[in-house]
Design an enzyme around this catalytic site. Structure first.
Site, PDB file in Angstrom:
ATOM      1  N   SER A 181     -13.781   8.465  -2.542  1.00 14.53           N
ATOM      2  CA  SER A 181     -12.857   7.667  -3.358  1.00 14.53           C
ATOM      3  C   SER A 181     -12.014   6.762  -2.472  1.00 14.53           C
ATOM      4  O   SER A 181     -11.979   6.920  -1.241  1.00 14.53           O
ATOM      5  CB  SER A 181     -11.938   8.578  -4.183  1.00 14.53           C
ATOM      6  N   TYR A 184       4.866  12.926   5.873  1.00 13.48           N
ATOM      7  CA  TYR A 184       3.846  11.871   5.920  1.00 13.48           C
ATOM      8  C   TYR A 184       4.059  10.958   7.126  1.00 13.48           C
ATOM      9  O   TYR A 184       3.117  10.616   7.844  1.00 13.48           O
ATOM     10  CB  TYR A 184       3.885  11.066   4.620  1.00 13.48           C
TER      11      TYR A 184
END
Length: 262
Positions: free
Chosen positions: A15, A167
């Site tokens: 994806s 992150y």
């Protein structure tokens, strides 16, 4: 290095940016090993892309799972005769959260651990296991090149926002490992390039609220929109084909510089 006639490994290849990269590899005459945690999506993606793609289930947080994917990919390479050419570890997660919440309570460390496990350890483990085989590929061309590693960082590596401690740390690690990995692999004729995208159209972006998306786009200079996966894949293509690209972290962000918060 030419894409044609080589096999490239893409984690998170079913994806988003990974899939767009897989499509690009096939369009340029290469084979692509799609590694993904989502078996149903991975199988469907490989079937849609055609004979140049093969799906291998893989959980990048598991050394054993990666080893099985490596074994399967190497067997496929021998079957097709298309030597291993490179690795694009594109699997990643965000899992946002401030280190202290509004009541002053620290976030659960498991939140941080999961992001690091996927975005850092998973990258290193995948790359190191495939490198053993890439380093044995016969060198090609006047430079004696064997292959290329295209890492996926983020603009968050440089100006991560509020709530992006995990992150930002993970993508900062990717940026930080680019040069030392380049120096480690120079003797083998393997290059290393990192791409640091701004928000691109992807499943990760789809999870953002409309308010966050609008705020992010306001920070883009031009063009004021999300990046398209094919634009990311085009930069991967150039990174593979241009042998002078090595040891660099390349931003692809429309001039975006992230503010502290939206």
């Amino acid at each position: 290095m030419k894409i044609e006639g080589r096999t490239f490994v893409i984690t998170g290849g079913a994806s988003g940016l990974g899939r767009a990269t897989a499509e690009m590899i096939g369009q340029n005459g290469g084979n692509v090993a799609i590694l993904d945690l989502n078996a149903d999506l991975g199988k469907a993606t490989a079937a849609e892309l055609g004979p140049f793609a093969r799906f291998f289930p893989c959980d990048v947080t598991s050394t054993e799972s990666i080893a099985r994917a490596v074994e399967g990919t190497v067997a496929w390479v021998k079957e097709t005769g298309k030597e291993l050419g490179g690795i694009v570890p594109a699997a990643g997660i965000a899992n946002p959260g401030t280190i202290l919440d509004r009541t002053g309570k620290p976030f659960d460390l498991s939140t941080f651990d999961l992001v690091i496990a996927v975005n850092v350890r998973g990258v290193i483990d995948t790359v190191r296991q495939f490198l053993e085989h890439l380093a044995q590929v016969p060198p090609v061309g006047p430079d004696g090149e064997r292959g290329v590693i295209v890492l996926v960082a983020s603009t968050a590596a440089f100006e991560a926002q509020k709530g992006q401690v995990a992150y930002g740390a993970s993508k900062g690690a990717i940026a930080g490992m680019t040069l030392p990995m380049t120096r480690d692999l120079a003797r083998y004729g393997v290059r290393v390039v990192s791409i640091a995208p701004s928000p691109f159209r992807s499943p990760m972006e789809a999870m953002m609220s409309e308010k966050v998306k609008k705020g992010l786009l306001a920070a883009v200079e031009f063009p004021r929109r999300s990046g398209e996966p094919v634009e990311f894949a085009a930069l991967v293509k150039h990174s593979i084909e241009n042998s002078m690209l090595n040891g660099s972290v390349i931003r692809i962000d429309g001039g975006m510089r992230l503010p502290s918060k939206m």
